[in-house]
Enzyme design. Structure first.
Site, PDB file in Angstrom:
ATOM      1  N   ASN A 151       0.801  -1.217   0.000  1.00  0.00           N
ATOM      2  CA  ASN A 151       0.000   0.000   0.000  1.00  0.00           C
ATOM      3  C   ASN A 151       0.837   1.271   0.000  1.00  0.00           C
ATOM      4  OD1 ASN A 151       0.419  -1.318   2.667  1.00  0.00           O
ATOM      5  ND2 ASN A 151      -0.290   0.640   3.463  1.00  0.00           N
ATOM      6  N   CYS A 325       2.687  10.817  11.266  1.00  0.00           N
ATOM      7  CA  CYS A 325       2.491  12.000  12.100  1.00  0.00           C
ATOM      8  C   CYS A 325       1.069  12.085  12.625  1.00  0.00           C
ATOM      9  CB  CYS A 325       2.830  13.260  11.309  1.00  0.00           C
ATOM     10  SG  CYS A 325       1.830  13.513   9.839  1.00  0.00           S
TER      11      CYS A 325
END
Length: 401
Positions: A151, A325
């Site tokens: 992915n 993040c």
């Protein structure tokens, strides 16, 4: 402001034909497929037609398709269901180190239940070595699970070769094909796949619906109890709007796949060529050829991926970064680290994933703004080109790619 969507690996827009059909089954055709009256019978027929279409997309039989809430559920079912049903035969599972967390976390859960899991390494292009698969098989191995395409970096795995080995050894073979189904031709019989995971929102269908292909004869436990739905294997009232939408998306994908692959690949090649020519000190991540048609993943040395992402967003371009993040973690992608990238280089990664609606004009726009963003961020970065931390990184020698 121009808005450009280059994050199709995360999710795709729902096709207009699919959306229209989903709405119809949320309003006019609202019956419960388990009801025996006309409202229920009408919907039951539509569910089975959708099953036919999903099966046709991967070369399966309709009775081998079981609808789920998405890829994560299907991955959980495949691994836990096989493990529970075949525990007397063995307790060993083989997977790869770069799987989606739906696989990796499920394997961690199974290890706590007494199962043994081998996590295969990958090479610098994120590809599993078939010889490693052979080497790790024992008389306790009951399942091999290797994703069809990664992915993050788009690398396509040697699925046909792994499937052949599994069949010869009498071991079940599962592949998480969430990134590939609808975008790449797959035939479960040609590849000797016993179980396959897919998700509707990855190929222009609705979110919250997916499927697990289970080859006839595979010994696997049901996912949940409480009703006769999905032939008693997955209890609970069916998500009819999602299922019919998934079926329609599968039908459209099968019809247009060849054309879509050619279109998206041409855009991908132009984007990779442009980035390589316009920006120095970069590294293309993933296999240069054996990759998904729309996947572009680069590491930009001396730059944080999150900064790239935010600056592109300010220019209207949606992409994704290789470090987590959004989860509050400073750790870079486990995929990039498994490929041998250092933390510094992995932190500077950017994924641009293209889809059927993207245009050459959008590629040109990205190639116009991205070099300026990279140059500006590098000029401000303490990890600039003179940084000993980066220069000592062996991957920096690949920067001119």
């Amino acid at each position: 402001m121009k808005r450009v969507y280059f994050d199709h690996s995360a999710t795709t827009p729902v096709d207009s034909e699919v959306a229209k059909l989903v709405l119809e089954y949320m309003t006019d055709k609202f019956g419960n497929p388990s009801s025996i009256h006309s409202f229920g019978r009408e919907v039951r027929k539509s569910v089975e037609e959708a099953r036919d279409k999903v099966a046709a997309l991967i070369g399966a039989q309709a009775k081998e398709i079981f609808f789920t809430s998405g890829g994560t559920e299907a991955d959980n079912w495949a691994l836990k269901g096989i493990a529970a049903a075949n525990r007397k035969k063995g307790n060993h599972i083989i997977t790869s180190s770069i799987e989606h967390h739906a696989i990796l976390h499920t394997c961690e859960y199974l290890e706590k239940q007494g199962f043994s899991v081998t996590y295969l390494p990958v090479d610098e292009n994120a590809r599993v070595n078939v010889e490693d698969v052979k080497k790790e098989i024992t008389d306790q191995t009951i399942l091999i699970s290797v994703m069809f395409a990664n992915n993050e970096v788009g690398t396509i795995q040697p699925i046909k070769e792994i499937g052949k080995i599994a069949k010869e050894k009498g071991i079940y073979f599962h592949t998480d094909a969430v990134q590939a189904v609808g975008h790449y031709p797959i035939d479960v019989n040609e590849y000797n796949i016993d179980l396959l995971t897919l998700a509707g929102h990855k190929f222009y269908g609705p979110k919250g619906v997916g499927a697990l292909y289970i080859r006839r004869g595979v010994k696997i436990n049901s996912f949940q109890q409480g009703g006769a739905q999905e032939r008693t294997m997955r209890a609970g009232t069916e998500n009819v709007p999602g299922i019919v939408g998934l079926g329609k998306a599968a039908e459209i994908a099968k019809l247009n796949m060849e054309k879509e692959i050619a279109h998206v690949k041409a855009l991908k090649d132009k984007l990779i060529k442009g980035i390589t020519e316009k920006i120095p000190d970069i590294k293309l991540n993933g296999h240069p050829e054996l990759r998904m048609p729309g996947n572009v993943n680069f590491s930009f040395l001396y730059v944080e991926g999150e900064s790239l992402l935010l600056n592109l967003d300010l220019k209207g371009i949606a992409a994704s970064s290789g470090s987590a993040c959004t989860s509050g973690s400073l750790d870079p992608s486990h995929v990039l680290l498994s490929m041998g990238l250092t933390h510094e280089v992995a932190h500077g990664s950017l994924r641009l994933s293209l889809g059927r609606g993207n245009t050459e004009e959008e590629i040109d726009y990205c190639l116009e703004v991205l070099p300026e963003i990279v140059a500006r961020l590098r000029s401000m970065s303490p990890l600039g080109a003179g940084s000993s931390t980066i220069e000592s990184n062996p991957c920096s020698s690949c920067g001119g790619h």
